[in-house]
Enzyme design. Structure first.
Site, mmCIF file in Angstrom:
data_model
loop_
_atom_site.group_PDB
_atom_site.id
_atom_site.type_symbol
_atom_site.label_atom_id
_atom_site.label_comp_id
_atom_site.label_asym_id
_atom_site.label_seq_id
_atom_site.Cartn_x
_atom_site.Cartn_y
_atom_site.Cartn_z
ATOM 1 N N ASN A 170 -4.961 -1.837 -1.495
ATOM 2 C CA ASN A 170 -5.727 -3.199 -0.939
ATOM 3 C C ASN A 170 -6.645 -2.656 -0.059
ATOM 4 O O ASN A 170 -7.231 -4.093 0.497
ATOM 5 C CB ASN A 170 -4.245 -3.593 -1.201
ATOM 6 C CG ASN A 170 -3.547 -3.174 0.021
ATOM 7 O OD1 ASN A 170 -3.533 -2.309 0.035
ATOM 8 N ND2 ASN A 170 -2.369 -4.013 -0.130
ATOM 9 N N THR A 196 -7.791 6.135 -5.699
ATOM 10 C CA THR A 196 -9.122 6.186 -6.962
ATOM 11 C C THR A 196 -9.362 4.517 -6.916
ATOM 12 O O THR A 196 -10.851 5.172 -7.259
ATOM 13 C CB THR A 196 -8.392 6.333 -8.164
ATOM 14 O OG1 THR A 196 -7.978 7.128 -8.536
ATOM 15 C CG2 THR A 196 -9.271 6.396 -9.305
ATOM 16 N N GLY A 247 3.474 2.683 -3.217
ATOM 17 C CA GLY A 247 4.624 2.054 -3.308
ATOM 18 C C GLY A 247 5.812 2.976 -3.113
ATOM 19 O O GLY A 247 5.822 4.364 -2.413
ATOM 20 N N THR A 249 6.201 5.700 -4.783
ATOM 21 C CA THR A 249 5.486 7.213 -5.008
ATOM 22 C C THR A 249 6.281 7.589 -3.488
ATOM 23 O O THR A 249 6.304 9.186 -3.800
ATOM 24 C CB THR A 249 4.291 7.420 -4.928
ATOM 25 O OG1 THR A 249 3.649 6.796 -6.289
ATOM 26 C CG2 THR A 249 3.682 8.871 -5.186
ATOM 27 N N GLY A 250 5.933 7.286 -2.259
ATOM 28 C CA GLY A 250 6.529 7.668 -1.273
ATOM 29 C C GLY A 250 7.516 8.553 -1.027
ATOM 30 O O GLY A 250 8.016 9.075 -0.154
ATOM 31 N N GLU A 265 4.934 3.938 4.467
ATOM 32 C CA GLU A 265 4.845 1.827 4.343
ATOM 33 C C GLU A 265 4.933 1.781 3.248
ATOM 34 O O GLU A 265 3.956 2.504 2.643
ATOM 35 C CB GLU A 265 4.012 1.087 4.937
ATOM 36 C CG GLU A 265 4.715 -0.318 5.435
ATOM 37 C CD GLU A 265 3.265 -1.298 4.010
ATOM 38 O OE1 GLU A 265 4.434 -1.163 3.344
ATOM 39 O OE2 GLU A 265 2.544 -1.196 4.494
ATOM 40 N N ARG A 309 -0.894 -8.150 -0.635
ATOM 41 C CA ARG A 309 -0.448 -7.425 0.451
ATOM 42 C C ARG A 309 1.164 -6.951 0.779
ATOM 43 O O ARG A 309 2.093 -7.671 0.625
ATOM 44 C CB ARG A 309 -0.784 -8.104 1.474
ATOM 45 C CG ARG A 309 -2.386 -7.950 1.497
ATOM 46 C CD ARG A 309 -2.635 -10.018 2.527
ATOM 47 N NE ARG A 309 -1.943 -9.518 3.668
ATOM 48 C CZ ARG A 309 -1.396 -10.580 4.614
ATOM 49 N NH1 ARG A 309 -1.192 -12.136 3.756
ATOM 50 N NH2 ARG A 309 -0.915 -9.923 5.795
ATOM 51 N N CYS A 310 1.420 -6.056 0.965
ATOM 52 C CA CYS A 310 2.773 -5.770 1.030
ATOM 53 C C CYS A 310 3.551 -6.524 2.392
ATOM 54 O O CYS A 310 4.770 -6.853 2.494
ATOM 55 C CB CYS A 310 2.756 -4.167 1.986
ATOM 56 S SG CYS A 310 1.626 -3.994 3.563
HETATM 57 O O1 G3H Z 1 -0.763 -4.307 1.762
HETATM 58 C C1 G3H Z 1 0.013 -3.494 3.234
HETATM 59 C C2 G3H Z 1 -0.903 -3.915 4.951
HETATM 60 O O2 G3H Z 1 -0.591 -3.280 6.113
HETATM 61 C C3 G3H Z 1 -1.288 -5.568 5.469
HETATM 62 O O3 G3H Z 1 -1.149 -5.534 6.455
HETATM 63 O O4 G3H Z 1 -0.995 -7.652 7.188
HETATM 64 O O5 G3H Z 1 -3.180 -6.798 7.825
HETATM 65 O O6 G3H Z 1 -2.776 -8.138 5.343
HETATM 66 P P1 G3H Z 1 -2.134 -7.085 6.846
#
Ligand code: G3H
Length: 508
Positions: A170, A196, A247, A249-250, A265, A309-310
Protein backbone atom coordinates in the site's frame (compact mmCIF):
# COMPACT_ATOMS: atom_id res chain seq x y z
CA UNK A 1 6.43 7.49 -17.57
CA UNK A 2 7.57 4.23 -15.95
CA UNK A 3 10.83 2.86 -17.37
CA UNK A 4 11.56 5.85 -19.60
CA UNK A 5 14.00 8.77 -19.50
CA UNK A 6 16.54 8.31 -16.71
CA UNK A 7 14.68 5.12 -15.76
CA UNK A 8 15.18 3.45 -19.18
CA UNK A 9 18.16 1.44 -17.92
CA UNK A 10 15.84 -0.35 -15.47
CA UNK A 11 14.20 -2.32 -18.29
CA UNK A 12 15.76 -5.26 -20.15
CA UNK A 13 15.26 -6.09 -23.84
CA UNK A 14 12.17 -8.18 -23.02
CA UNK A 15 10.48 -5.36 -21.12
CA UNK A 16 11.23 -6.92 -17.72
CA UNK A 17 12.35 -4.58 -14.92
CA UNK A 18 15.82 -5.46 -13.66
CA UNK A 19 16.93 -5.92 -10.07
CA UNK A 20 19.60 -3.73 -8.42
CA UNK A 21 22.87 -5.07 -7.12
CA UNK A 22 26.35 -3.60 -6.70
CA UNK A 23 25.33 -0.28 -8.24
CA UNK A 24 24.01 -1.90 -11.43
CA UNK A 25 20.69 -2.93 -12.93
CA UNK A 26 20.81 -6.63 -13.72
CA UNK A 27 18.84 -9.44 -15.36
CA UNK A 28 18.38 -12.52 -13.25
CA UNK A 29 20.18 -15.66 -14.33
CA UNK A 30 16.89 -17.53 -13.71
CA UNK A 31 15.58 -16.24 -17.05
CA UNK A 32 12.21 -16.07 -15.30
CA UNK A 33 10.02 -13.12 -14.43
CA UNK A 34 7.08 -12.36 -12.14
CA UNK A 35 4.06 -10.55 -13.65
CA UNK A 36 2.46 -7.59 -11.91
CA UNK A 37 -1.29 -7.46 -12.43
CA UNK A 38 -2.89 -4.04 -12.81
CA UNK A 39 -5.74 -4.08 -10.22
CA UNK A 40 -7.95 -1.97 -12.50
CA UNK A 41 -7.66 -3.96 -15.74
CA UNK A 42 -6.76 -7.24 -14.00
CA UNK A 43 -4.25 -7.76 -16.82
CA UNK A 44 -0.46 -8.14 -16.48
CA UNK A 45 1.07 -4.68 -16.71
CA UNK A 46 4.75 -4.97 -15.66
CA UNK A 47 7.19 -7.81 -15.15
CA UNK A 48 10.07 -8.03 -12.67
CA UNK A 49 13.02 -10.43 -12.43
CA UNK A 50 12.53 -13.68 -10.52
CA UNK A 51 15.85 -13.57 -8.66
CA UNK A 52 17.58 -16.70 -7.44
CA UNK A 53 18.96 -17.64 -4.04
CA UNK A 54 22.51 -17.40 -5.48
CA UNK A 55 21.81 -13.80 -6.50
CA UNK A 56 20.51 -13.05 -3.00
CA UNK A 57 23.66 -14.61 -1.53
CA UNK A 58 25.88 -12.43 -3.70
CA UNK A 59 24.17 -9.16 -2.88
CA UNK A 60 24.17 -10.03 0.84
CA UNK A 61 27.96 -10.46 0.71
CA UNK A 62 28.24 -7.16 -1.16
CA UNK A 63 26.02 -5.44 1.40
CA UNK A 64 28.20 -6.77 4.23
CA UNK A 65 31.39 -5.45 2.62
CA UNK A 66 29.91 -2.09 1.57
CA UNK A 67 28.60 -1.46 5.08
CA UNK A 68 32.10 -1.62 6.56
CA UNK A 69 33.26 1.37 4.49
CA UNK A 70 29.93 3.20 4.83
CA UNK A 71 30.24 3.07 8.61
CA UNK A 72 33.53 4.97 8.19
CA UNK A 73 31.89 7.65 6.02
CA UNK A 74 31.41 10.88 7.99
CA UNK A 75 27.86 11.45 9.16
CA UNK A 76 27.55 14.75 7.29
CA UNK A 77 28.48 12.99 4.02
CA UNK A 78 25.84 10.30 4.60
CA UNK A 79 23.31 13.07 5.22
CA UNK A 80 24.39 14.92 2.09
CA UNK A 81 23.72 11.86 -0.10
CA UNK A 82 20.33 11.32 1.54
CA UNK A 83 19.39 14.93 0.81
CA UNK A 84 20.33 14.35 -2.85
CA UNK A 85 18.17 11.21 -3.00
CA UNK A 86 15.28 13.13 -1.41
CA UNK A 87 15.47 15.83 -4.07
CA UNK A 88 15.58 13.20 -6.84
CA UNK A 89 12.53 11.43 -5.42
CA UNK A 90 10.58 14.68 -5.61
CA UNK A 91 11.94 15.52 -9.06
CA UNK A 92 10.82 12.14 -10.40
CA UNK A 93 7.44 11.99 -8.69
CA UNK A 94 5.56 11.64 -12.00
CA UNK A 95 7.08 8.35 -13.21
CA UNK A 96 6.99 6.96 -9.65
CA UNK A 97 3.32 7.91 -9.40
CA UNK A 98 2.64 6.30 -12.77
CA UNK A 99 3.92 2.98 -11.39
CA UNK A 100 1.76 3.30 -8.26
CA UNK A 101 -1.34 3.97 -10.35
CA UNK A 102 -0.74 0.88 -12.51
CA UNK A 103 0.52 -1.48 -9.80
CA UNK A 104 -1.71 -0.74 -6.82
CA UNK A 105 -4.45 1.51 -8.29
CA UNK A 106 -3.48 4.43 -6.06
CA UNK A 107 -5.31 7.54 -7.29
CA UNK A 108 -2.99 9.62 -9.49
CA UNK A 109 -2.65 12.70 -7.24
CA UNK A 110 -2.14 10.63 -4.11
CA UNK A 111 0.47 8.53 -5.90
CA UNK A 112 2.51 11.66 -6.66
CA UNK A 113 2.08 12.72 -3.04
CA UNK A 114 3.57 9.42 -1.88
CA UNK A 115 6.79 10.30 -3.74
CA UNK A 116 6.85 13.83 -2.24
CA UNK A 117 6.14 12.56 1.29
CA UNK A 118 8.96 10.06 0.80
CA UNK A 119 11.38 12.81 -0.22
CA UNK A 120 10.42 14.81 2.87
CA UNK A 121 10.85 11.74 5.07
CA UNK A 122 14.36 11.08 3.69
CA UNK A 123 15.42 14.73 4.24
CA UNK A 124 14.02 14.83 7.77
CA UNK A 125 15.77 11.56 8.52
CA UNK A 126 19.10 12.97 7.35
CA UNK A 127 18.65 16.00 9.60
CA UNK A 128 17.50 13.99 12.60
CA UNK A 129 20.35 11.52 12.11
CA UNK A 130 22.90 14.31 12.15
CA UNK A 131 21.41 15.51 15.44
CA UNK A 132 20.93 12.26 17.34
CA UNK A 133 23.89 10.27 16.01
CA UNK A 134 26.22 13.17 16.61
CA UNK A 135 25.61 12.88 20.33
CA UNK A 136 26.55 10.28 22.93
CA UNK A 137 26.52 10.01 26.70
CA UNK A 138 29.19 10.63 29.29
CA UNK A 139 28.74 8.87 32.64
CA UNK A 140 30.90 8.91 35.74
CA UNK A 141 31.18 6.08 38.25
CA UNK A 142 30.69 7.81 41.60
CA UNK A 143 26.92 8.04 41.24
CA UNK A 144 26.66 4.28 41.93
CA UNK A 145 27.18 3.23 45.57
CA UNK A 146 30.65 2.05 46.46
CA UNK A 147 32.39 3.80 43.57
CA UNK A 148 34.83 6.66 43.48
CA UNK A 149 35.07 8.92 40.42
CA UNK A 150 37.59 6.63 38.74
CA UNK A 151 35.68 5.57 35.65
CA UNK A 152 34.54 7.71 32.73
CA UNK A 153 32.03 5.96 30.48
CA UNK A 154 31.56 7.15 26.87
CA UNK A 155 28.63 5.78 24.90
CA UNK A 156 27.85 6.20 21.22
CA UNK A 157 25.50 4.63 18.68
CA UNK A 158 26.97 2.25 16.15
CA UNK A 159 25.31 0.63 13.12
CA UNK A 160 23.85 -2.88 13.21
CA UNK A 161 25.19 -3.99 9.81
CA UNK A 162 22.92 -5.25 7.02
CA UNK A 163 19.25 -4.28 7.30
CA UNK A 164 16.62 -6.25 5.37
CA UNK A 165 13.69 -3.96 4.50
CA UNK A 166 10.35 -5.47 3.48
CA UNK A 167 7.64 -2.85 2.82
CA UNK A 168 3.97 -3.58 1.96
CA UNK A 169 2.02 -2.99 -1.24
CA UNK A 170 0.00 0.00 0.00
CA UNK A 171 3.03 2.31 0.40
CA UNK A 172 5.76 0.51 -1.55
CA UNK A 173 7.80 3.71 -1.82
CA UNK A 174 7.05 5.56 1.42
CA UNK A 175 7.25 2.54 3.71
CA UNK A 176 10.44 1.48 1.92
CA UNK A 177 12.19 4.81 2.49
CA UNK A 178 10.95 4.86 6.10
CA UNK A 179 13.27 1.85 6.54
CA UNK A 180 16.04 2.73 4.06
CA UNK A 181 16.76 6.29 5.21
CA UNK A 182 17.15 5.53 8.96
CA UNK A 183 19.27 2.50 8.11
CA UNK A 184 21.62 4.47 5.85
CA UNK A 185 22.02 7.53 8.04
CA UNK A 186 22.92 5.23 10.94
CA UNK A 187 25.69 3.62 8.86
CA UNK A 188 23.96 0.39 7.83
CA UNK A 189 23.59 -1.16 4.38
CA UNK A 190 20.22 -2.08 2.93
CA UNK A 191 18.75 -5.05 1.12
CA UNK A 192 15.25 -4.21 -0.06
CA UNK A 193 12.64 -6.80 -0.99
CA UNK A 194 9.66 -4.84 -2.31
CA UNK A 195 6.16 -6.32 -2.51
CA UNK A 196 5.34 -7.74 -5.94
CA UNK A 197 2.51 -5.20 -6.41
CA UNK A 198 4.52 -2.02 -6.02
CA UNK A 199 7.90 -3.52 -6.99
CA UNK A 200 8.32 -1.33 -10.07
CA UNK A 201 7.58 1.86 -8.10
CA UNK A 202 10.14 0.69 -5.52
CA UNK A 203 12.73 0.05 -8.25
CA UNK A 204 12.20 3.60 -9.54
CA UNK A 205 12.69 4.89 -5.99
CA UNK A 206 15.91 2.86 -5.67
CA UNK A 207 17.14 4.43 -8.93
CA UNK A 208 16.84 7.85 -7.28
CA UNK A 209 19.26 6.60 -4.58
CA UNK A 210 21.49 5.24 -7.38
CA UNK A 211 21.49 8.61 -9.15
CA UNK A 212 22.33 10.32 -5.86
CA UNK A 213 25.64 8.40 -5.92
CA UNK A 214 25.55 5.99 -2.96
CA UNK A 215 28.48 3.52 -2.94
CA UNK A 216 28.25 0.23 -4.83
CA UNK A 217 26.75 -2.64 -2.86
CA UNK A 218 25.36 -0.43 -0.10
CA UNK A 219 21.80 -0.61 -1.44
CA UNK A 220 20.39 -3.66 -3.20
CA UNK A 221 16.89 -4.38 -4.38
CA UNK A 222 15.88 -7.94 -5.09
CA UNK A 223 12.61 -9.01 -6.71
CA UNK A 224 11.05 -12.41 -7.07
CA UNK A 225 8.68 -14.95 -5.65
CA UNK A 226 8.32 -15.06 -1.88
CA UNK A 227 8.07 -18.86 -2.16
CA UNK A 228 11.58 -19.00 -3.67
CA UNK A 229 13.52 -16.25 -1.93
CA UNK A 230 11.30 -15.17 1.01
CA UNK A 231 12.61 -17.48 3.75
CA UNK A 232 16.07 -17.42 2.21
CA UNK A 233 16.18 -13.65 2.65
CA UNK A 234 14.70 -13.43 6.12
CA UNK A 235 16.79 -16.31 7.49
CA UNK A 236 20.00 -15.25 5.76
CA UNK A 237 22.91 -15.29 8.23
CA UNK A 238 24.26 -11.94 6.97
CA UNK A 239 21.05 -10.07 7.91
CA UNK A 240 21.47 -8.14 11.17
CA UNK A 241 17.98 -6.62 11.44
CA UNK A 242 14.62 -6.92 9.68
CA UNK A 243 12.19 -4.05 9.26
CA UNK A 244 8.91 -5.46 7.96
CA UNK A 245 5.51 -3.94 7.32
CA UNK A 246 2.68 -6.17 6.17
CA UNK A 247 0.30 -8.85 7.37
CA UNK A 248 0.67 -11.87 9.59
CA UNK A 249 3.60 -13.15 7.50
CA UNK A 250 5.50 -10.99 9.99
CA UNK A 251 4.48 -13.33 12.80
CA UNK A 252 5.92 -16.35 10.98
CA UNK A 253 9.10 -14.41 10.14
CA UNK A 254 9.54 -13.55 13.82
CA UNK A 255 9.28 -17.26 14.72
CA UNK A 256 11.91 -18.29 12.17
CA UNK A 257 14.64 -15.69 12.48
CA UNK A 258 17.50 -15.83 14.94
CA UNK A 259 18.73 -13.34 17.51
CA UNK A 260 18.40 -10.13 15.51
CA UNK A 261 16.37 -6.98 16.20
CA UNK A 262 12.99 -6.86 14.50
CA UNK A 263 10.80 -3.89 13.66
CA UNK A 264 7.36 -5.02 12.56
CA UNK A 265 4.04 -3.41 11.81
CA UNK A 266 1.41 -6.00 11.00
CA UNK A 267 -1.90 -4.20 10.65
CA UNK A 268 -4.70 -3.19 12.94
CA UNK A 269 -8.41 -3.21 13.64
CA UNK A 270 -8.43 0.45 14.63
CA UNK A 271 -11.50 1.26 16.72
CA UNK A 272 -13.24 4.61 16.64
CA UNK A 273 -15.19 5.28 19.85
CA UNK A 274 -17.88 7.98 19.61
CA UNK A 275 -19.27 9.31 22.89
CA UNK A 276 -22.62 11.09 23.35
CA UNK A 277 -21.02 14.53 23.58
CA UNK A 278 -18.93 14.14 20.41
CA UNK A 279 -18.95 16.70 17.61
CA UNK A 280 -20.79 14.38 15.21
CA UNK A 281 -19.86 16.34 12.09
CA UNK A 282 -16.19 16.11 12.99
CA UNK A 283 -16.58 12.43 13.83
CA UNK A 284 -18.42 11.67 10.56
CA UNK A 285 -15.75 13.44 8.47
CA UNK A 286 -13.02 11.50 10.21
CA UNK A 287 -14.87 8.19 9.89
CA UNK A 288 -15.17 8.69 6.13
CA UNK A 289 -11.61 9.96 5.87
CA UNK A 290 -10.29 7.19 8.10
CA UNK A 291 -12.56 4.31 7.12
CA UNK A 292 -12.49 4.74 3.37
CA UNK A 293 -9.11 6.48 3.42
CA UNK A 294 -10.71 9.33 1.60
CA UNK A 295 -8.22 12.12 0.93
CA UNK A 296 -7.49 14.50 3.72
CA UNK A 297 -7.72 17.97 2.20
CA UNK A 298 -6.16 19.77 5.13
CA UNK A 299 -3.09 17.59 5.07
CA UNK A 300 -0.19 18.11 2.72
CA UNK A 301 -0.11 14.35 2.37
CA UNK A 302 -3.42 13.36 0.90
CA UNK A 303 -4.30 9.73 1.36
CA UNK A 304 -6.76 7.83 -0.74
CA UNK A 305 -6.51 4.07 -0.76
CA UNK A 306 -10.05 2.81 -0.14
CA UNK A 307 -9.40 1.45 3.33
CA UNK A 308 -6.13 -0.29 2.43
CA UNK A 309 -4.21 1.27 5.32
CA UNK A 310 -3.26 -0.40 8.56
CA UNK A 311 -4.32 2.86 10.21
CA UNK A 312 -7.76 3.00 8.57
CA UNK A 313 -10.75 3.21 10.93
CA UNK A 314 -11.83 -0.45 10.91
CA UNK A 315 -14.69 -0.46 13.39
CA UNK A 316 -16.95 2.35 14.65
CA UNK A 317 -18.18 1.93 18.24
CA UNK A 318 -20.88 4.54 18.74
CA UNK A 319 -23.13 5.29 21.71
CA UNK A 320 -26.66 4.12 20.90
CA UNK A 321 -28.15 7.55 21.71
CA UNK A 322 -26.23 9.28 18.90
CA UNK A 323 -25.87 6.32 16.55
CA UNK A 324 -28.76 7.18 14.20
CA UNK A 325 -27.57 10.77 13.79
CA UNK A 326 -23.97 9.69 13.20
CA UNK A 327 -24.88 6.99 10.69
CA UNK A 328 -26.98 9.48 8.68
CA UNK A 329 -24.08 11.94 8.56
CA UNK A 330 -21.63 9.24 7.48
CA UNK A 331 -24.07 7.95 4.83
CA UNK A 332 -24.41 11.44 3.37
CA UNK A 333 -20.63 11.75 3.06
CA UNK A 334 -20.21 8.24 1.63
CA UNK A 335 -22.74 9.14 -1.09
CA UNK A 336 -20.35 11.87 -2.28
CA UNK A 337 -17.33 9.58 -2.73
CA UNK A 338 -16.37 9.07 -6.36
CA UNK A 339 -15.78 5.47 -7.43
CA UNK A 340 -13.70 4.42 -10.44
CA UNK A 341 -10.22 4.09 -11.91
CA UNK A 342 -7.13 5.63 -10.28
CA UNK A 343 -6.27 7.46 -13.51
CA UNK A 344 -9.44 9.55 -12.97
CA UNK A 345 -8.30 10.32 -9.44
CA UNK A 346 -11.41 8.74 -7.92
CA UNK A 347 -11.76 8.48 -4.15
CA UNK A 348 -12.50 4.78 -4.23
CA UNK A 349 -10.41 2.72 -6.65
CA UNK A 350 -9.99 -1.05 -7.15
CA UNK A 351 -8.46 -3.01 -4.29
CA UNK A 352 -5.07 -4.52 -4.95
CA UNK A 353 -5.91 -8.07 -6.02
CA UNK A 354 -8.85 -10.25 -6.89
CA UNK A 355 -8.18 -12.40 -3.83
CA UNK A 356 -8.37 -9.28 -1.61
CA UNK A 357 -11.70 -8.38 -3.22
CA UNK A 358 -12.93 -11.94 -2.66
CA UNK A 359 -11.86 -11.82 1.00
CA UNK A 360 -13.68 -8.51 1.53
CA UNK A 361 -16.77 -9.94 -0.14
CA UNK A 362 -16.60 -12.93 2.21
CA UNK A 363 -16.77 -10.58 5.21
CA UNK A 364 -19.67 -8.68 3.66
CA UNK A 365 -21.65 -11.86 2.93
CA UNK A 366 -21.06 -13.18 6.46
CA UNK A 367 -22.41 -9.88 7.88
CA UNK A 368 -25.40 -10.06 5.53
CA UNK A 369 -26.25 -13.59 6.55
CA UNK A 370 -26.03 -12.64 10.24
CA UNK A 371 -28.31 -9.62 9.89
CA UNK A 372 -26.17 -6.46 9.57
CA UNK A 373 -27.94 -3.38 8.17
CA UNK A 374 -26.58 -2.40 4.75
CA UNK A 375 -26.51 1.43 4.49
CA UNK A 376 -25.72 1.16 0.77
CA UNK A 377 -26.28 -1.57 -1.75
CA UNK A 378 -23.26 -3.93 -1.99
CA UNK A 379 -21.72 -3.46 -5.41
CA UNK A 380 -18.56 -4.94 -6.93
CA UNK A 381 -17.08 -4.93 -10.44
CA UNK A 382 -13.82 -6.89 -10.69
CA UNK A 383 -11.56 -5.55 -7.95
CA UNK A 384 -13.62 -2.39 -7.55
CA UNK A 385 -15.84 -2.43 -4.46
CA UNK A 386 -18.21 0.47 -3.79
CA UNK A 387 -17.93 2.00 -0.29
CA UNK A 388 -20.16 0.21 2.18
CA UNK A 389 -21.21 1.09 5.71
CA UNK A 390 -22.60 -1.82 7.73
CA UNK A 391 -24.74 -0.77 10.70
CA UNK A 392 -25.91 -2.90 13.63
CA UNK A 393 -22.89 -5.17 13.39
CA UNK A 394 -22.66 -7.63 16.27
CA UNK A 395 -19.65 -9.38 17.81
CA UNK A 396 -20.58 -12.71 16.19
CA UNK A 397 -19.89 -11.28 12.74
CA UNK A 398 -16.41 -11.70 11.23
CA UNK A 399 -16.31 -8.03 10.16
CA UNK A 400 -16.41 -7.04 13.84
CA UNK A 401 -12.91 -8.52 14.30
CA UNK A 402 -11.22 -9.08 10.95
CA UNK A 403 -9.37 -6.45 8.96
CA UNK A 404 -11.08 -6.07 5.56
CA UNK A 405 -8.35 -3.83 4.06
CA UNK A 406 -11.01 -2.44 1.77
CA UNK A 407 -13.84 0.11 1.64
CA UNK A 408 -16.19 -1.68 4.03
CA UNK A 409 -16.79 -0.27 7.50
CA UNK A 410 -18.76 -1.87 10.36
CA UNK A 411 -20.69 0.13 12.97
CA UNK A 412 -21.31 -1.44 16.38
CA UNK A 413 -23.76 0.33 18.71
CA UNK A 414 -22.63 0.49 22.34
CA UNK A 415 -24.32 1.57 25.57
CA UNK A 416 -21.22 2.65 27.51
CA UNK A 417 -17.66 3.79 26.89
CA UNK A 418 -16.52 0.68 28.78
CA UNK A 419 -18.25 -1.52 26.19
CA UNK A 420 -16.29 0.30 23.44
CA UNK A 421 -13.01 -0.09 25.31
CA UNK A 422 -13.79 -3.76 25.94
CA UNK A 423 -14.39 -4.40 22.22
CA UNK A 424 -11.18 -2.56 21.29
CA UNK A 425 -9.13 -4.51 23.82
CA UNK A 426 -10.64 -7.89 22.90
CA UNK A 427 -9.02 -7.59 19.46
CA UNK A 428 -5.78 -9.42 18.78
CA UNK A 429 -4.60 -6.19 17.12
CA UNK A 430 -3.50 -3.04 18.94
CA UNK A 431 -2.21 -0.52 16.43
CA UNK A 432 -4.19 2.70 16.83
CA UNK A 433 -7.61 3.80 18.00
CA UNK A 434 -9.48 7.05 18.30
CA UNK A 435 -12.07 8.64 20.54
CA UNK A 436 -14.45 11.51 19.81
CA UNK A 437 -15.66 13.55 22.77
CA UNK A 438 -15.64 17.17 23.91
CA UNK A 439 -14.56 16.06 27.39
CA UNK A 440 -10.76 15.90 27.51
CA UNK A 441 -10.80 14.17 30.90
CA UNK A 442 -12.90 11.31 29.53
CA UNK A 443 -10.72 11.22 26.42
CA UNK A 444 -7.57 10.75 28.48
CA UNK A 445 -9.14 7.99 30.60
CA UNK A 446 -10.30 6.17 27.48
CA UNK A 447 -6.94 6.65 25.75
CA UNK A 448 -5.15 5.17 28.75
CA UNK A 449 -7.55 2.22 28.81
CA UNK A 450 -7.24 1.37 25.10
CA UNK A 451 -4.59 -1.29 24.44
CA UNK A 452 -3.18 0.28 21.29
CA UNK A 453 0.14 1.84 20.36
CA UNK A 454 -1.49 5.22 19.69
CA UNK A 455 -4.85 6.81 20.46
CA UNK A 456 -5.97 9.87 18.51
CA UNK A 457 -8.31 12.24 20.29
CA UNK A 458 -10.85 13.80 17.93
CA UNK A 459 -9.14 12.62 14.75
CA UNK A 460 -8.88 9.46 12.67
CA UNK A 461 -5.84 7.22 13.20
CA UNK A 462 -2.75 8.01 11.11
CA UNK A 463 0.94 7.18 11.13
CA UNK A 464 2.11 10.68 10.27
CA UNK A 465 3.56 13.19 10.74
CA UNK A 466 6.36 10.77 9.96
CA UNK A 467 8.56 11.80 12.89
CA UNK A 468 5.88 10.79 15.44
CA UNK A 469 6.40 7.42 17.16
CA UNK A 470 4.40 4.68 15.45
CA UNK A 471 3.96 1.27 17.07
CA UNK A 472 1.52 -1.56 17.52
CA UNK A 473 0.77 -3.64 20.57
CA UNK A 474 -0.14 -7.35 20.51
CA UNK A 475 -0.29 -8.83 16.97
CA UNK A 476 0.08 -5.35 15.46
CA UNK A 477 3.82 -5.42 15.77
CA UNK A 478 7.17 -5.26 17.46
CA UNK A 479 9.16 -2.12 18.21
CA UNK A 480 8.41 1.48 17.42
CA UNK A 481 8.80 3.34 14.15
CA UNK A 482 8.80 7.02 13.31
CA UNK A 483 12.02 8.65 12.16
CA UNK A 484 13.83 9.01 15.50
CA UNK A 485 12.81 5.61 16.83
CA UNK A 486 13.78 3.90 13.57
CA UNK A 487 17.24 5.47 13.59
CA UNK A 488 17.75 4.41 17.20
CA UNK A 489 16.39 0.93 16.52
CA UNK A 490 18.90 0.45 13.70
CA UNK A 491 21.85 1.14 15.99
CA UNK A 492 23.50 -0.51 18.97
CA UNK A 493 25.08 1.21 21.94
CA UNK A 494 28.87 1.01 22.13
CA UNK A 495 30.58 1.86 25.40
CA UNK A 496 34.19 2.74 26.13
CA UNK A 497 35.22 3.05 29.79
CA UNK A 498 38.31 5.05 30.75
CA UNK A 499 39.68 3.74 34.04
CA UNK A 500 41.69 6.26 36.05
CA UNK A 501 44.43 5.23 38.51
CA UNK A 502 43.13 7.70 41.10
CA UNK A 503 39.74 9.36 41.62
CA UNK A 504 39.37 12.63 39.75
CA UNK A 505 36.70 15.14 40.75
CA UNK A 506 36.13 18.27 38.69
CA UNK A 507 37.09 21.39 40.62
CA UNK A 508 38.41 18.99 43.29
O1 G3H B 1 -0.67 1.03 6.15
C1 G3H B 1 0.11 1.38 7.01
C2 G3H B 1 0.70 2.72 7.03
O2 G3H B 1 1.75 2.78 7.96
C3 G3H B 1 -0.33 3.77 7.29
O3 G3H B 1 0.22 5.02 7.07
O4 G3H B 1 -1.44 6.38 8.35
O5 G3H B 1 0.16 7.45 6.77
O6 G3H B 1 -1.71 6.07 5.91
P1 G3H B 1 -0.76 6.29 7.03
Amino acid sequence: MAGTGVFAELVDGDGVFKYYSYGEWKKSSSGKSVPIINPTTRQPHFKVQACTQEEVDKLMEEAKTAQKSWAKTPLWKRAELLHKAAALLKEHKVPIADCLVKEIAKPAKDAATEAVRSGDLVSYCAEEGVRILGEGKFLVSDSFPGNERTKYCLTSKIPLGVILAIPPFNYPVNLAVSKIAPALIAGNSIVLKPPTQGAVAALHMVHCFHLAGFPEGLISCVTGKGSEIGDFLTMHPIVNCISFTGGDTGISISKKVGMIPLQMELGGKDACIILEDADLDLAASNIVKGGFSYRQHKSLYVVSSCGQRCTAVKVVLVMESVANALVEKVKAKVAKLTVGPPEDDCDITPVVTESSANFIEGLVMDAKQKGATFCQEYKREGNLIWPLLLDNVRPDMRIAWEEPFGPVLPVIRITSAEEGIHHCNASNFGLQGCVFTRDINKAILISDAMETGTVQINSAPARGPDHFPFQGLKDSGIGSQGITNSINMMTKIKTTVINLPTPSYTMG
